[in-house]
Enzyme design. Structure first.
Site, PDB file in Angstrom:
ATOM      1  N   GLY A 218      16.286   0.009 -31.437  1.00  0.00           N
ATOM      2  CA  GLY A 218      15.287   1.062 -31.316  1.00  0.00           C
ATOM      3  C   GLY A 218      14.148   0.292 -30.298  1.00  0.00           C
TER       4      GLY A 218
ATOM      5  N   SER B  54       7.931   3.993 -38.241  1.00  0.00           N
ATOM      6  CA  SER B  54       7.896   2.958 -37.340  1.00  0.00           C
ATOM      7  C   SER B  54       9.510   2.478 -37.710  1.00  0.00           C
ATOM      8  CB  SER B  54       7.011   1.882 -37.805  1.00  0.00           C
ATOM      9  OG  SER B  54       7.425   1.304 -39.033  1.00  0.00           O
TER      10      SER B  54
ATOM     11  N   HIS C 263      22.424  19.796 -31.168  1.00  0.00           N
ATOM     12  CA  HIS C 263      22.605  19.162 -30.021  1.00  0.00           C
ATOM     13  C   HIS C 263      23.016  20.117 -28.857  1.00  0.00           C
ATOM     14  CE1 HIS C 263      22.063  15.285 -31.556  1.00  0.00           C
ATOM     15  NE2 HIS C 263      23.062  15.395 -32.300  1.00  0.00           N
TER      16      HIS C 263
HETATM   17  P1  A3P Z   1      19.316   2.286 -30.599  1.00  0.00           P
HETATM   18  O1  A3P Z   1      20.972   2.429 -30.846  1.00  0.00           O
HETATM   19  O2  A3P Z   1      19.223   2.002 -29.124  1.00  0.00           O
HETATM   20  O3  A3P Z   1      18.762   1.258 -31.410  1.00  0.00           O
HETATM   21  P2  A3P Z   1      19.727   9.327 -32.701  1.00  0.00           P
HETATM   22  O4  A3P Z   1      19.141   9.565 -34.084  1.00  0.00           O
HETATM   23  O5  A3P Z   1      19.440  10.320 -31.714  1.00  0.00           O
HETATM   24  O6  A3P Z   1      21.228   9.221 -32.771  1.00  0.00           O
HETATM   25  O7  A3P Z   1      18.982   8.063 -32.052  1.00  0.00           O
HETATM   26  C1  A3P Z   1      19.403   6.774 -32.372  1.00  0.00           C
HETATM   27  C2  A3P Z   1      18.645   5.792 -31.775  1.00  0.00           C
HETATM   28  O8  A3P Z   1      17.168   6.003 -32.142  1.00  0.00           O
HETATM   29  C3  A3P Z   1      19.045   4.360 -32.213  1.00  0.00           C
HETATM   30  O9  A3P Z   1      18.688   3.690 -30.754  1.00  0.00           O
HETATM   31  C4  A3P Z   1      17.982   4.158 -33.097  1.00  0.00           C
HETATM   32  O10 A3P Z   1      17.557   2.745 -33.460  1.00  0.00           O
HETATM   33  C5  A3P Z   1      16.720   4.829 -32.604  1.00  0.00           C
HETATM   34  N1  A3P Z   1      15.611   4.982 -33.580  1.00  0.00           N
HETATM   35  C6  A3P Z   1      15.814   5.601 -34.660  1.00  0.00           C
HETATM   36  N2  A3P Z   1      14.708   5.468 -35.337  1.00  0.00           N
HETATM   37  C7  A3P Z   1      13.748   4.910 -34.446  1.00  0.00           C
HETATM   38  C8  A3P Z   1      12.331   4.390 -34.492  1.00  0.00           C
HETATM   39  N3  A3P Z   1      11.601   4.612 -35.902  1.00  0.00           N
HETATM   40  N4  A3P Z   1      11.864   3.555 -33.599  1.00  0.00           N
HETATM   41  C9  A3P Z   1      12.446   3.480 -32.598  1.00  0.00           C
HETATM   42  N5  A3P Z   1      13.762   3.594 -32.537  1.00  0.00           N
HETATM   43  C10 A3P Z   1      14.460   4.297 -33.280  1.00  0.00           C
END
Ligand code: A3P
Length: 317
Positions: free
Chosen positions: A277, A251, A130
């Site tokens: 997501g 997905s 990060h």
């Molecule tokens: P939301 O909280 O909006 O649902 P990171 O991994 O950088 O922490 O990001 C997490 C975000 O990515 C979460 O968003 C999560 O649901 C979303 N995410 C992870 N996998 C996903 C996928 N296969 N398709 C869509 N969104 C995804």
């Protein structure tokens, strides 16, 4: 407090033992570490950052996945896991380790000496980060590549709020309005600082040969094209069947079926780590005034570049 009966939250166990040693951001209602002037996730530790900068042995074929929090990191880790030839049941957090985490944190922390000994798979190793680009921790030496994934900041803000409320480590009890002010305040109290600076700094590097700049929104809307783009950038050949499999298995629905370590260390009543997501939630749940303030700040910060951001494209359609 969280996880199945008898499960010891390794993050809280770490905090009880070592958390008092971290330099903390000045008086705030959120438990956040600090390295130099940068607020960091509380288990990102100075000694580890120093070891990463001085001891990490960069190798040809190293690829760093870099994101601001909540921008699709775990999704991209899943994609990279499959590119390494691993299968659905493999752990994406181990396939793409986050080396900024203190080596003293059980389960996710990794001493740099151990990272150095991880063999390449077909000439590749993938790492998550990060950190900011201006002084990226990974000694590059022309050997590493960087995949940067950005997401609409309004959606990042909402996702980040649920993220922080759900991990007891942060001890945060504020509401979304309070969190929005922290996000707008150039991230002076939030992990890895200002979202604008993070995205902006990597955006300026987007045309460099060692950088692949992607958007979460594109990854979700057009997974096939974007996974193929990642594979080509990394230098891994995929046949159509393998590409189909990766699209299917990464997905949201498929990923939701698999256990994720983070959910074991979230509060029992917290939203799941894979929460919604979707794209566009921020605009729907934040007030018109908050959205306007966010957009004004984008206009002032991303001068001239705004129309290249997919959420901006959607807004002007
Ligand atoms: P939301 O909280 O909006 O649902 P990171 O991994 O950088 O922490 O990001 C997490 C975000 O990515 C979460 O968003 C999560 O649901 C979303 N995410 C992870 N996998 C996903 C996928 N296969 N398709 C869509 N969104 C995804």
């Amino acid at each position: 407090m969280s996880g199945p009966p008898g499960f010891v939250d390794p993050l809280l166990a770490w905090k009880t033992q070592f958390g008092r040693e971290i330099e903390r951001v000045a008086a705030t209602d959120i438990y956040m570490g600090k390295i130099g002037e940068l607020p960091v996730t509380p288990f990102v530790e100075k000694a580890q950052i120093e070891a990463l900068a001085s001891e990490f042995a960069v190798r040809e074929g190293d690829v760093w996945l870099v994101t601001a929090l909540k921008s699709g990191t775990t999704l991209t880790q899943e994609i990279l896991k499959f590119l390494l030839g691993q299968t659905a049941s493999d752990n994406p957090l181990q396939a793409v380790p986050w080396l900024e985490v203190s080596a003293r944190v059980p389960m996710i922390g990794l001493p740099i000496s151990v990272a150095n000994s991880i063999p390449s798979t077909n000439g590749h190793r993938f790492w998550k980060s990060h950190w900011l680009p201006r002084d990226h921790l990974a000694p590059n030496g022309g050997k590493s590549k960087f995949i940067y994934v950005a997401r609409n900041g309004l959606d990042v803000c909402v996702s980040f709020f649920h993220h922080i409320r759900g991990f007891p480590l942060y001890e945060y009890a504020g509401d979304l309005n309070d969190f929005f002010e922290k996000f707008m305040d150039d991230g002076r109290t939030l992990d890895f600082g200002s979202w604008w600076e993070h995205v902006g700094a990597w955006w300026r590097r987007r045309n460099d040969a060692d950088v692949l700049f992607l958007f979460f929104e594109d990854l979700v809307r057009e997974p096939r094209a974007n996974i193929a783009k990642i594979a080509a950038f990394v230098g891994i050949e995929l046949d159509a069947a393998r590409l189909d499999l990766i699209v299917h298995e990464t997905s949201f629905e498929q990923m939701k079926k698999r256990p994720l370590f983070y959910d074991l260390v979230r509060l029992p009543d917290a939203t799941p780590f894979l929460r919604k997501g979707v794209a566009g939630e921020g605009k729907a749940v934040l007030s018109a005034d908050q959205v306007r303030r966010f957009e004004d700040k984008c206009k002032a910060f991303f001068v001239g570049d705004l129309s290249d951001f997919p959420w901006q494209r959607a807004a002007s359609n």
